[in-house]
Design an enzyme around this catalytic site. Structure first.
Site, mmCIF file in Angstrom:
data_model
loop_
_atom_site.group_PDB
_atom_site.id
_atom_site.type_symbol
_atom_site.label_atom_id
_atom_site.label_comp_id
_atom_site.label_asym_id
_atom_site.label_seq_id
_atom_site.Cartn_x
_atom_site.Cartn_y
_atom_site.Cartn_z
ATOM 1 N N ALA A 67 0.858 -1.193 0.000
ATOM 2 C CA ALA A 67 0.000 0.000 0.000
ATOM 3 C C ALA A 67 0.886 1.232 0.000
ATOM 4 C CB ALA A 67 -0.923 0.016 1.221
ATOM 5 N N SER A 68 0.312 2.333 -0.476
ATOM 6 C CA SER A 68 1.040 3.600 -0.492
ATOM 7 C C SER A 68 0.182 4.705 0.076
ATOM 8 C CB SER A 68 1.446 3.969 -1.929
ATOM 9 O OG SER A 68 2.421 3.083 -2.410
ATOM 10 N N GLY A 69 0.828 5.668 0.719
ATOM 11 C CA GLY A 69 0.138 6.836 1.243
ATOM 12 C C GLY A 69 0.875 8.089 0.856
ATOM 13 N N SER A 70 0.373 9.208 1.315
ATOM 14 C CA SER A 70 0.956 10.491 0.910
ATOM 15 C C SER A 70 2.340 10.705 1.509
ATOM 16 C CB SER A 70 0.023 11.637 1.325
ATOM 17 O OG SER A 70 -0.211 11.589 2.728
ATOM 18 N N GLY A 72 4.245 7.945 3.077
ATOM 19 C CA GLY A 72 4.989 6.720 3.305
ATOM 20 C C GLY A 72 4.367 5.540 2.591
ATOM 21 N N ASP A 73 4.911 4.367 2.853
ATOM 22 C CA ASP A 73 4.467 3.149 2.188
ATOM 23 C C ASP A 73 4.359 2.017 3.195
ATOM 24 O OD1 ASP A 73 4.664 4.034 -0.762
ATOM 25 O OD2 ASP A 73 6.667 4.487 0.006
ATOM 26 N N LEU A 74 3.537 1.031 2.849
ATOM 27 C CA LEU A 74 3.345 -0.143 3.690
ATOM 28 C C LEU A 74 3.888 -1.351 2.947
ATOM 29 C CD1 LEU A 74 2.073 -1.039 6.413
ATOM 30 C CD2 LEU A 74 0.028 -1.645 5.114
ATOM 31 N N LYS A 87 5.291 -0.166 8.097
ATOM 32 C CA LYS A 87 4.953 1.175 7.611
ATOM 33 C C LYS A 87 6.229 2.018 7.660
ATOM 34 C CE LYS A 87 2.226 5.265 8.915
ATOM 35 N NZ LYS A 87 1.277 5.806 9.904
ATOM 36 N N ASP A 181 -10.621 7.112 13.088
ATOM 37 C CA ASP A 181 -10.698 6.751 11.668
ATOM 38 C C ASP A 181 -11.183 5.313 11.528
ATOM 39 O OD1 ASP A 181 -10.570 7.206 8.946
ATOM 40 O OD2 ASP A 181 -8.407 6.838 8.791
#
Length: 325
Positions: A67-70, A72-74, A87, A181
């Site tokens: 997975a990717s985020g704004s 960082g990455d998982l 993470k 969340d």
């Protein structure tokens, strides 16, 4: 929906601009509300272990990115022979605010230990190499289970999932932690289809004063008081649980014909998902109490857990009676 946007009056303009700026934060984190990515998606939560939790990064084997985020990455990884989720914050995005958020997440992870919370293994806290390591959840998120695999749940399975979530959330609330969340993308499944609460990236310890005002979370699951920047407490998580419960009943994405912003503006004015047909009446009653506009009218997770456990027994008895005939 245009009517909804127009009816908000002048106050909508400011809210609209603020929400647009926040869309990337709340929807485009590790998993969006409409495009979850991975089997280990958002597996970023939970449990202290005895001894030193500081991870020696040299002993951490990093595998595929899941997975990717704004910021960082998982990744899937291996640590001392154990499958883990890692993470990793991107060093080029690090700043004081992000490092503070990282420290807050680690502080919470170290404090929580429950079978319905994803297990915390450790963290690398030496900047710029910041990462959080948790157990790897091979069956992925409830979001993927429902929406990618198009699984329509039987009542017994739905209730088991819901009770697992309640147990994890009850534990957090008893320890003065607000998740902020709660959504199906942050609920992960183990090999036995048990559900664990994950991703504590925006979770916070509740102050003794008991109120917060910062907007955070994901719009389709967000409580109206959070959207409105009003003071809120743990009952904001209960509202989010109502939307999770609706998803479990319908196997649909909430407000799927709207943008996240339109959904938020609608919820602000009293919009809720359509009441599912043919669902158990007690389940529908519970769901509607959880999404009450007045937070004080929403039940606690302790109350919800008891009601759902009773419902499981009733469902088993009904099933047994039917099979007996």
């Amino acid at each position: 929906m245009l009517l909804t946007l127009q009816c908000c009056g002048q106050d909508t303009d400011g809210l609209y601009r603020a929400m647009e700026k926040a869309i990337a934060r709340s929807e485009g984190s590790w998993s969006g509300s409409s495009n979850s990515h991975s089997a280990g998606e958002k597996a970023l939560a939970a449990q202290p272990k005895s001894g030193d939790w500081e991870i020696d990064r040299r002993l951490l084997k990093i595998g595929e990115r899941i997975a990717s985020g704004s910021c960082g990455d998982l990744y899937r990884g291996v640590y001392f022979g154990q499958d883990v989720a890692v993470k990793i914050l991107r060093s080029e995005h690090l700043n004081d605010a992000l490092e503070d958020e990282f420290a807050q997440e680690v502080a919470i992870l170290r404090e929580v230990q429950h079978r319905n919370i994803v297990r915390f293994i450790g963290a690398c806290t030496k900047s710029p190499h910041l990462c959080i390591v948790t157990e790897y959840m091979p069956k992925g998120s409830l979001y993927d289970y429902l929406h990618k695999n198009h699984n329509v749940l039987k009542l017994s399975q739905l209730l088991r999932f819901a009770v697992d979530v309640c147990r994890g959330m009850e534990y957090l609330h008893q320890n003065n932690i607000i998740h902020r969340d709660l959504k199906t993308a942050n609920l992960l499944m183990d090999t036995n289809n048990g559900v664990k609460v994950a991703d504590f990236g925006v979770a916070r310890f509740q102050n003794q004063g008991g109120v917060m005002t910062a907007e955070t979370g994901t719009y389709r699951w967000m409580a109206p008081e959070v959207i409105n920047h009003q003071p809120y407490d743990q009952k904001a998580d209960v509202f989010s649980f109502a939307i999770v419960l609706w998803e479990l009943v319908t196997a649909k994405v909430p407000y799927d014909t709207m943008t996240p912003l339109q959904a938020a503006l609608g919820v602000r004015q009293g919009l809720r998902p359509d009441i599912p047909e043919n669902a158990h009446p007690k389940l529908l009653d519970l769901m509607q109490r959880c999404w009450e506009a007045d937070p004080s009218k929403r039940p606690s997770f302790s109350e919800l857990k008891v009601e759902l456990e009773v419902l499981i027994v009733e469902a088993q008895e009904t099933s047994g009676a039917v099979n007996g005939n």
